[in-house]
Design a protein around this motif. Structure first.
Motif, PDB file in Angstrom:
ATOM      1  N   GLU A  36      40.392  39.709  42.893  1.00  0.00           N
ATOM      2  CA  GLU A  36      40.503  40.156  41.504  1.00  0.00           C
ATOM      3  C   GLU A  36      41.875  40.766  41.271  1.00  0.00           C
ATOM      4  OE1 GLU A  36      37.967  42.678  38.148  1.00  0.00           O
ATOM      5  OE2 GLU A  36      37.206  42.447  40.192  1.00  0.00           O
ATOM      6  N   SER A  40      40.918  41.520  33.412  1.00  0.00           N
ATOM      7  CA  SER A  40      41.263  41.114  34.779  1.00  0.00           C
ATOM      8  C   SER A  40      40.889  39.656  34.974  1.00  0.00           C
ATOM      9  CB  SER A  40      40.535  41.988  35.799  1.00  0.00           C
ATOM     10  OG  SER A  40      39.134  41.771  35.735  1.00  0.00           O
ATOM     11  N   ALA A  87      44.051  42.781  38.214  1.00  0.00           N
ATOM     12  CA  ALA A  87      43.926  43.463  36.929  1.00  0.00           C
ATOM     13  C   ALA A  87      45.105  43.126  36.035  1.00  0.00           C
ATOM     14  CB  ALA A  87      43.834  44.964  37.142  1.00  0.00           C
ATOM     15  N   ASP A  88      44.831  43.093  34.742  1.00  0.00           N
ATOM     16  CA  ASP A  88      45.894  42.906  33.748  1.00  0.00           C
ATOM     17  C   ASP A  88      46.137  44.236  33.044  1.00  0.00           C
ATOM     18  OD1 ASP A  88      47.749  41.343  32.148  1.00  0.00           O
ATOM     19  OD2 ASP A  88      46.265  41.490  30.532  1.00  0.00           O
TER      20      ASP A  88
END
Length: 392
Positions: free
Chosen positions: A20, A28, A22-23
């Motif tokens: 994963e 994400s 994250a943005d």
């Protein structure tokens, strides 16, 4: 570090990086070993970490996923669970949009004006505050929570009625192919409320006499009094009397012709008028003039007496009389029952109520027993008048 389109494009299979990434603002991506990329929105709800799948990349662009994430974030600001309240993206069908389409395409063209008013009230009170519900993604337990709130704020019977209307609207959208399914359609009424109980109230002759005298003695306007009296004497539906136009009544021939456009059955109804009904209408003509549009006007000449005004008056009568509670619709049951006691045949009383006969008779027998209705209506007034005069 925020995501970028170039980073996403460069992810290739086999993928060995973090599962994963994250943005920002809760957005994400999750990445499989085969480099399948999916956008997710992460948030906390009731102190627990939650996640919503937005869609796969590149079917959904990074910019589109960020917009969706911001919409979910706004739902949180509004204290709404993003898992249950959809955002208007792509094929999502929102409850408010479905209801608006239902009214435009089905309710207004095909349902009676009275039913349309009920749906408009339902939408205004219960749908507009929940406009953004995605009917396909809204979970079973969330529908239950919503309807439990209706029950707690009103009654179990009202919650049951709201569920029935929700199902009608959602099922309409489903049969049109706009949605595939909705958990709302699986909810039994007993899970959130109760069925509307069938009323069985029939007023005694003494109650009818007392009610008539109370109407006469009240300080209501002549038109409001006349509305209640005509409901008692004709056994007509509430909306049929309130919305009646003056031109529907021919006093010389002692007849009221209800046009099919205003009939619940969609068919014209002939009703004879008793001597007392004629006298009441003549009194209205004397006060308000014969050339008025509505038989019983509301606050202005271009509007009929509202159901709210009538119900409010009947409620005051209930408070003034020491009787079991009654509503205008009970007058229909009363006239049918009391005339049946006088050996008036059921097919006659059914026609007086504006009902269609059941079974084969509904198909082949179109007679309305008008002459028999004349006798029945006059008999009903004569019997009621005797009880009024006797003070019973």
């Amino acid at each position: 570090m925020a995501l970028s389109d170039s980073k996403l494009r460069n992810i290739k299979a086999p993928y060995h990086g973090p599962i994963e990434i994250a943005d920002r603002d809760g957005l994400s991506v999750r990445i499989t070993k085969n480099a399948v990329i999916a956008f997710y929105y992460r948030f906390r709800w009731q102190a627990k970490q939650q996640r919503i799948k937005i869609g796969r990349y590149p079917d959904i662009k990074l910019s589109e996923a960020r917009v969706t994430g911001l919409e979910y974030r706004q739902l949180l600001v509004d204290n709404l669970d993003p898992r249950c309240h959809g955002v208007n993206r792509g094929a999502a069908r929102l409850l408010g949009d479905i209801c608006n389409d239902f009214m435009k395409a089905y309710a207004h063209p095909q349902l009676s004006p009275t039913t349309v008013v009920l749906y408009e009230s339902f939408i205004s009170k219960y749908i507009m505050p929940n406009f953004n519900i995605d009917v396909e993604r809204y979970r079973y337990t969330e529908w239950i929570k919503l309807l439990d709130g209706v029950r707690d704020d009103t009654t179990a019977a009202n919650a049951g009625s709201i569920l029935k209307r929700l199902k009608t609207v959602i099922r309409w959208s489903k049969v049109r192919g706009e949605i595939k399914s909705s958990a709302c359609l699986d909810i039994p009424i007993k899970a959130i409320g109760a069925h509307q109980s069938r009323r069985e109230r029939v007023l005694e002759w003494s109650e009818m006499a007392g009610l008539w005298r109370q109407v006469e003695a009240s300080r209501a306007t002549p038109k409001t009094k006349a509305c209640v009296k005509l409901l008692i004497l004709t056994g007509a539906r509430n909306a049929e009397i309130r919305g009646a136009e003056r031109c529907e009544f021919n006093l010389d021939k002692a007849i009221w012709i209800l046009p099919k456009e205003r009939s619940k059955t969609g068919k014209m109804i002939r009703r004879p008028l008793s001597n007392q009904s004629i006298s009441i209408i003549e009194s209205l003509d004397f006060i308000y003039g014969q050339d008025r549009h509505f038989l019983i006007e509301g606050l202005s000449q271009d509007k009929a007496l509202s159901t709210h005004a009538l119900n409010r008056y009947v409620q005051r009568l209930n408070e003034q009389l020491d009787y079991p509670h009654f509503v205008p619709h009970d007058f229909r049951r009363t006239i049918s029952t009391r005339l049946s006691e006088q050996k008036i045949m059921p097919h006659v009383t059914e026609k007086m109520l504006g009902h269609e006969l059941g079974g084969i008779m509904a198909i082949y027998n179109k007679h309305d027993w008008y002459d028999e209705q004349i006798i029945a209506y006059q008999l009903y007034w004569d019997l009621l008048k005797n009880h009024i005069l006797q003070g019973s």
